[in-house]
Write an enzyme that holds these catalytic residues in place. Sequence first.
Site, PDB file in Angstrom:
ATOM      1  CG  LEU A   1      -2.008  -1.035   1.289  1.00 52.56           C
ATOM      2  CD1 LEU A   1      -2.737  -0.946   2.622  1.00 52.56           C
ATOM      3  CD2 LEU A   1      -2.989  -0.854   0.143  1.00 52.56           C
TER       4      LEU A   1
ATOM      5  CG  ASN B   1      -3.222  -1.595  -8.642  1.00 55.56           C
ATOM      6  OD1 ASN B   1      -2.133  -2.143  -8.821  1.00 55.56           O
ATOM      7  ND2 ASN B   1      -4.210  -2.201  -8.013  1.00 55.56           N
TER       8      ASN B   1
ATOM      9  CG  HIS C   1      -7.599  -5.741  -8.121  1.00 61.34           C
ATOM     10  ND1 HIS C   1      -6.777  -6.110  -7.075  1.00 61.34           N
ATOM     11  CD2 HIS C   1      -8.819  -6.286  -7.871  1.00 61.34           C
ATOM     12  CE1 HIS C   1      -7.474  -6.841  -6.221  1.00 61.34           C
ATOM     13  NE2 HIS C   1      -8.703  -6.975  -6.681  1.00 61.34           N
TER      14      HIS C   1
END
Length: 202
Positions: free
Chosen positions: A90, A105, A107
């Site tokens: 994180l 990001n 995912h």
Amino acid sequence: MNVAVLASGAGTNLQALLDQVHGRDGIVIVAVASDKPAALALGRARSAGVPERAFPLEDFVDRAERDEAIADWLDARGTELVVLAGYMQLLSGSFLARFPNRVINVHPALLPAFPGLAAVAQAVDYGVKVFGVTVHFVDEGVDSGPVILQRAIELPDASDAEEVLAQLHPIEHELLPEAVRLIARGAVRFDPSNPRRVLISR
């Protein structure tokens, strides 16, 4: 656009970026950083002639200090967009403040379902019939930032997370470079009426 990539593992998404966008349409990958000195992603960067560096947590007082060092290193290379490509840490609020709305990001799930670690295993255990990939902006939550792109795949009989991942990887390798291309050409913006909604100009 100068792009930096953060990666913790094998770097296959980094390789997709190197193969598909690096040196094209004004996009240059200027730095690759990792929290793991042995990450294969760093070797991929070296092979491509891209500056790379590891920032193991044990070299710093805490995560905030490590993130500040990474941000300084990326800033020194003129980074305009930060791409998390399998980066398993994180990022602190102070890091994100250095690159406002400029961290994305990839995912392996259709967010907001199954955020966090082991997303595919979570989805398999839940018994879902549709899996997918999301590229999103990063905020201080866990996979909670606004969605840029998503793509779904129907796998109604899925029972093995590794087999599902193998089918999701090619989607990741298409969707992440596409998101970078769109951002680089100014085709991505936030809806003024709803900051969670990302608008794409095709």
